[in-house]
Design a protein around this motif. Structure first.
Motif, PDB file in Angstrom:
ATOM      1  N   ASP A  70       0.819  -1.209   0.000  1.00  0.00           N
ATOM      2  CA  ASP A  70       0.000   0.000   0.000  1.00  0.00           C
ATOM      3  C   ASP A  70       0.858   1.267   0.000  1.00  0.00           C
ATOM      4  O   ASP A  70       0.530   2.262  -0.664  1.00  0.00           O
ATOM      5  CB  ASP A  70      -0.974   0.008   1.179  1.00  0.00           C
ATOM      6  CG  ASP A  70      -0.277  -0.105   2.526  1.00  0.00           C
ATOM      7  OD1 ASP A  70       0.901  -0.499   2.558  1.00  0.00           O
ATOM      8  OD2 ASP A  70      -0.922   0.207   3.561  1.00  0.00           O
ATOM      9  N   ARG A  71       2.008   1.220   0.696  1.00  0.00           N
ATOM     10  CA  ARG A  71       2.911   2.375   0.699  1.00  0.00           C
ATOM     11  C   ARG A  71       3.614   2.530  -0.650  1.00  0.00           C
ATOM     12  O   ARG A  71       3.828   3.640  -1.139  1.00  0.00           O
ATOM     13  CB  ARG A  71       3.953   2.219   1.809  1.00  0.00           C
ATOM     14  CG  ARG A  71       3.413   2.483   3.191  1.00  0.00           C
ATOM     15  CD  ARG A  71       3.253   3.969   3.447  1.00  0.00           C
ATOM     16  NE  ARG A  71       4.546   4.619   3.661  1.00  0.00           N
ATOM     17  CZ  ARG A  71       4.729   5.952   3.653  1.00  0.00           C
ATOM     18  NH1 ARG A  71       3.709   6.749   3.384  1.00  0.00           N
ATOM     19  NH2 ARG A  71       5.919   6.467   3.869  1.00  0.00           N
ATOM     20  N   LEU A  72       3.938   1.411  -1.269  1.00  0.00           N
ATOM     21  CA  LEU A  72       4.546   1.447  -2.594  1.00  0.00           C
ATOM     22  C   LEU A  72       3.577   2.049  -3.603  1.00  0.00           C
ATOM     23  O   LEU A  72       3.961   2.876  -4.446  1.00  0.00           O
ATOM     24  CB  LEU A  72       4.943   0.028  -3.016  1.00  0.00           C
ATOM     25  CG  LEU A  72       5.713  -0.135  -4.326  1.00  0.00           C
ATOM     26  CD1 LEU A  72       6.987   0.695  -4.324  1.00  0.00           C
ATOM     27  CD2 LEU A  72       6.036  -1.609  -4.553  1.00  0.00           C
ATOM     28  N   ALA A  73       2.304   1.662  -3.528  1.00  0.00           N
ATOM     29  CA  ALA A  73       1.287   2.226  -4.420  1.00  0.00           C
ATOM     30  C   ALA A  73       1.114   3.715  -4.166  1.00  0.00           C
ATOM     31  O   ALA A  73       0.940   4.509  -5.109  1.00  0.00           O
ATOM     32  CB  ALA A  73      -0.034   1.494  -4.220  1.00  0.00           C
ATOM     33  N   GLU A  74       1.171   4.112  -2.895  1.00  0.00           N
ATOM     34  CA  GLU A  74       1.066   5.539  -2.548  1.00  0.00           C
ATOM     35  C   GLU A  74       2.222   6.324  -3.151  1.00  0.00           C
ATOM     36  O   GLU A  74       2.033   7.410  -3.721  1.00  0.00           O
ATOM     37  CB  GLU A  74       1.045   5.695  -1.025  1.00  0.00           C
ATOM     38  CG  GLU A  74       0.938   7.138  -0.554  1.00  0.00           C
ATOM     39  CD  GLU A  74       1.057   7.275   0.957  1.00  0.00           C
ATOM     40  OE1 GLU A  74       1.198   8.431   1.427  1.00  0.00           O
ATOM     41  OE2 GLU A  74       1.046   6.241   1.661  1.00  0.00           O
ATOM     42  N   LEU A  75       3.432   5.772  -3.029  1.00  0.00           N
ATOM     43  CA  LEU A  75       4.611   6.437  -3.586  1.00  0.00           C
ATOM     44  C   LEU A  75       4.516   6.548  -5.094  1.00  0.00           C
ATOM     45  O   LEU A  75       4.773   7.622  -5.667  1.00  0.00           O
ATOM     46  CB  LEU A  75       5.865   5.661  -3.186  1.00  0.00           C
ATOM     47  CG  LEU A  75       7.190   6.124  -3.808  1.00  0.00           C
ATOM     48  CD1 LEU A  75       7.483   7.575  -3.462  1.00  0.00           C
ATOM     49  CD2 LEU A  75       8.336   5.221  -3.361  1.00  0.00           C
ATOM     50  N   ASN A  76       4.146   5.465  -5.761  1.00  0.00           N
ATOM     51  CA  ASN A  76       4.013   5.499  -7.226  1.00  0.00           C
ATOM     52  C   ASN A  76       2.995   6.540  -7.667  1.00  0.00           C
ATOM     53  O   ASN A  76       3.196   7.245  -8.661  1.00  0.00           O
ATOM     54  CB  ASN A  76       3.597   4.127  -7.745  1.00  0.00           C
ATOM     55  CG  ASN A  76       4.743   3.118  -7.752  1.00  0.00           C
ATOM     56  OD1 ASN A  76       5.901   3.491  -7.575  1.00  0.00           O
ATOM     57  ND2 ASN A  76       4.418   1.858  -7.961  1.00  0.00           N
ATOM     58  N   GLY A  77       1.890   6.618  -6.940  1.00  0.00           N
ATOM     59  CA  GLY A  77       0.868   7.601  -7.281  1.00  0.00           C
ATOM     60  C   GLY A  77       1.364   9.021  -7.113  1.00  0.00           C
ATOM     61  O   GLY A  77       1.082   9.901  -7.950  1.00  0.00           O
ATOM     62  N   ARG A  78       2.120   9.249  -6.041  1.00  0.00           N
ATOM     63  CA  ARG A  78       2.685  10.588  -5.817  1.00  0.00           C
ATOM     64  C   ARG A  78       3.650  10.959  -6.931  1.00  0.00           C
ATOM     65  O   ARG A  78       3.640  12.090  -7.436  1.00  0.00           O
ATOM     66  CB  ARG A  78       3.412  10.613  -4.461  1.00  0.00           C
ATOM     67  CG  ARG A  78       4.243  11.869  -4.217  1.00  0.00           C
ATOM     68  CD  ARG A  78       3.360  13.097  -4.016  1.00  0.00           C
ATOM     69  NE  ARG A  78       4.149  14.301  -3.810  1.00  0.00           N
ATOM     70  CZ  ARG A  78       4.436  15.211  -4.768  1.00  0.00           C
ATOM     71  NH1 ARG A  78       3.986  15.029  -6.010  1.00  0.00           N
ATOM     72  NH2 ARG A  78       5.129  16.294  -4.480  1.00  0.00           N
ATOM     73  N   VAL A  79       4.489  10.011  -7.340  1.00  0.00           N
ATOM     74  CA  VAL A  79       5.454  10.269  -8.411  1.00  0.00           C
ATOM     75  C   VAL A  79       4.731  10.535  -9.729  1.00  0.00           C
ATOM     76  O   VAL A  79       5.108  11.442 -10.493  1.00  0.00           O
ATOM     77  CB  VAL A  79       6.433   9.092  -8.550  1.00  0.00           C
ATOM     78  CG1 VAL A  79       7.312   9.259  -9.780  1.00  0.00           C
ATOM     79  CG2 VAL A  79       7.300   8.963  -7.303  1.00  0.00           C
ATOM     80  N   ALA A  80       3.691   9.751 -10.020  1.00  0.00           N
ATOM     81  CA  ALA A  80       2.932   9.948 -11.260  1.00  0.00           C
ATOM     82  C   ALA A  80       2.344  11.353 -11.307  1.00  0.00           C
ATOM     83  O   ALA A  80       2.393  12.029 -12.349  1.00  0.00           O
ATOM     84  CB  ALA A  80       1.838   8.901 -11.371  1.00  0.00           C
ATOM     85  N   ASP A  81       1.787  11.805 -10.189  1.00  0.00           N
ATOM     86  CA  ASP A  81       1.213  13.155 -10.141  1.00  0.00           C
ATOM     87  C   ASP A  81       2.297  14.208 -10.357  1.00  0.00           C
ATOM     88  O   ASP A  81       2.084  15.212 -11.052  1.00  0.00           O
ATOM     89  CB  ASP A  81       0.523  13.395  -8.792  1.00  0.00           C
ATOM     90  CG  ASP A  81      -0.748  12.571  -8.632  1.00  0.00           C
ATOM     91  OD1 ASP A  81      -1.289  12.101  -9.655  1.00  0.00           O
ATOM     92  OD2 ASP A  81      -1.200  12.393  -7.482  1.00  0.00           O
ATOM     93  N   TRP A  82       3.474  13.983  -9.764  1.00  0.00           N
ATOM     94  CA  TRP A  82       4.572  14.943  -9.910  1.00  0.00           C
ATOM     95  C   TRP A  82       5.031  15.020 -11.358  1.00  0.00           C
ATOM     96  O   TRP A  82       5.248  16.111 -11.899  1.00  0.00           O
ATOM     97  CB  TRP A  82       5.719  14.527  -8.981  1.00  0.00           C
ATOM     98  CG  TRP A  82       6.808  15.539  -8.870  1.00  0.00           C
ATOM     99  CD1 TRP A  82       6.858  16.615  -8.016  1.00  0.00           C
ATOM    100  CD2 TRP A  82       8.022  15.583  -9.634  1.00  0.00           C
ATOM    101  NE1 TRP A  82       8.030  17.320  -8.191  1.00  0.00           N
ATOM    102  CE2 TRP A  82       8.764  16.703  -9.190  1.00  0.00           C
ATOM    103  CE3 TRP A  82       8.562  14.791 -10.638  1.00  0.00           C
ATOM    104  CZ2 TRP A  82      10.002  17.053  -9.724  1.00  0.00           C
ATOM    105  CZ3 TRP A  82       9.795  15.123 -11.174  1.00  0.00           C
ATOM    106  CH2 TRP A  82      10.506  16.245 -10.724  1.00  0.00           C
ATOM    107  N   TYR A  83       5.168  13.858 -12.004  1.00  0.00           N
ATOM    108  CA  TYR A  83       5.554  13.842 -13.424  1.00  0.00           C
ATOM    109  C   TYR A  83       4.503  14.558 -14.284  1.00  0.00           C
ATOM    110  O   TYR A  83       4.841  15.281 -15.224  1.00  0.00           O
ATOM    111  CB  TYR A  83       5.706  12.400 -13.913  1.00  0.00           C
ATOM    112  CG  TYR A  83       6.978  11.697 -13.492  1.00  0.00           C
ATOM    113  CD1 TYR A  83       8.180  12.380 -13.385  1.00  0.00           C
ATOM    114  CD2 TYR A  83       6.971  10.326 -13.242  1.00  0.00           C
ATOM    115  CE1 TYR A  83       9.350  11.726 -13.018  1.00  0.00           C
ATOM    116  CE2 TYR A  83       8.141   9.654 -12.880  1.00  0.00           C
ATOM    117  CZ  TYR A  83       9.324  10.366 -12.768  1.00  0.00           C
ATOM    118  OH  TYR A  83      10.479   9.706 -12.411  1.00  0.00           O
ATOM    119  N   THR A  84       3.230  14.332 -13.984  1.00  0.00           N
ATOM    120  CA  THR A  84       2.160  14.963 -14.760  1.00  0.00           C
ATOM    121  C   THR A  84       2.232  16.485 -14.659  1.00  0.00           C
ATOM    122  O   THR A  84       2.075  17.205 -15.662  1.00  0.00           O
ATOM    123  CB  THR A  84       0.784  14.466 -14.288  1.00  0.00           C
ATOM    124  OG1 THR A  84       0.679  13.066 -14.525  1.00  0.00           O
ATOM    125  CG2 THR A  84      -0.348  15.170 -15.027  1.00  0.00           C
TER     126      THR A  84
END
Length: 351
Positions: A6-20
């Motif tokens: 769940d923390r890995l998914a949270e991190l990936n989501g945060r990174v995706a938003d930052w890239y966007t």
């Protein structure tokens, strides 16, 4: 220590938003996306992003959010060198790889935007508890459209998937930086029994198509191929003609395999022909023998349906002007050991 899922998914989501955020703040990157035929709507739906040129921008942004360097190593966001920690993805168009719900980001694929001759065209996330390249498909949320269409269209790259999706064929997925595997086919088999391959038509694409067709997992599926002419990929074909896929016809797996051997024969002969175009008849005969042996071995090693096997061997006998009993005698020992009924089905062939 690995991050919990769940923390890995949270991190990936945060990174995706930052890239966007970085993508839409960079007019040059937006123009590049549009030049590839990807609309703003499609780019936003699939959460495309930009990894900037700088070496530590993502590291610094995540550190400000409380993520430690050790958290960023497993999902592949940083690399450690002589000068310390730096961003792994730099100056790349980023494609988040979503789960079937379209909510969680499993990993990333990043396409180089130029500037360094030694940079690989694509970089992808390493395997994690969330992401496994050999079974994960880019465009997995399209499984709903695949179930509705009762068919999956499989392409090779991220841009290909987006181009096909944008053309109105929503039942499309792509592999994630690897050739199509049996595990991919097993995943597709949970959604549909019919799979159409539209992989690149270069030598690597042809080899990948052949391997997928002959995999154990493909035997339970209705696998067909959409031939792509002229060493082009679906994205370039659709960029030239957005309706191209609507007029292209698929080919059954065994017909496509026969055609692929025929193309290999033509390439062998053309490569070894004289400058004036003349071809030595012995050279042609040698190539035909290679073609015949490869085809018959293929049928021998991969075919379990006796009637179809007999028909495919008969096709070779007819095409090459070889008496059927000669082909039968050549492969009889192996055929008898694997499937005696194939020999029975071959009885009555004409010469």
């Amino acid at each position: 220590m690995s991050l919990p899922v769940d923390r890995l998914a949270e991190l990936n989501g945060r990174v995706a938003d930052w890239y966007t955020e970085r993508l839409w703040a960079d007019p040059e990157a937006v123009l590049y996306v549009r030049s590839r035929g990807i609309s703003d709507e499609t780019a936003r739906k699939w959460r495309l992003g930009l990894a900037p040129r700088g070496g530590r921008e993502l590291c610094q942004a995540l550190a400000a959010d409380g993520w430690g360097v050790e958290d960023l190593v497993e999902p592949g966001f940083v690399r450690q060198g002589d000068r310390g920690v730096s961003d792994y993805f730099r100056h790349r168009l980023m494609f988040p790889i979503l789960d079937t719900d379209g909510r969680r980001v499993l990993g990333f694929s990043g396409r180089d935007l130029g500037g360094r001759d030694d940079a690989p065209k694509y970089l992808g996330s390493p395997g994690t508890a969330l992401y496994r390249k050999r079974s994960t498909l880019y465009g997995a949320p399209n499984h709903i459209a695949i179930r509705q269409a009762e068919e999956a269209l499989v392409v090779e790259g991220n841009v290909d998937m987006l181009a096909v999706y944008q053309s109105g064929h929503r039942n499309v997925v792509a592999t994630c930086g690897t050739a199509l595997t049996g595990e991919h086919l097993a995943t597709l088999g949970q959604w549909t029994r019919r799979v159409t391959l539209a992989l690149d038509s270069d030598e690597a694409g042809l080899a990948a198509t052949r391997k997928a067709i002959l995999s154990t997992e493909a035997r339970t599926l209705d696998v067909r191929v959409l031939p792509l002419v002229g060493d082009k990929d679906p994205a370039s074909i659709l960029l030239a003609d957005p309706a191209a896929l609507d007029t292209m016809e698929t080919v059954g797996r065994w017909d496509w395999l026969w055609q692929s051997y025929e193309r290999e024969h033509e390439r062998r002969v053309a490569k070894r022909s004289a400058p004036d175009g003349r071809t030595d008849r012995f050279l042609v005969l040698e190539s035909v023998i290679i073609w015949k042996d490869a085809w018959c071995s293929l049928v021998r090693d991969h075919m379990t349906d006796p009637v179809l096997a007999a028909s495919l061997l008969a096709r070779a006998a007819t095409a090459f002007g070889i008496r059927a009993e000669i082909v039968q005698a050549e492969f009889a020992p192996t055929l008898k050991a694997r499937a005696p009924s194939i020999l029975a089905a071959m009885d009555g062939w004409g010469g």
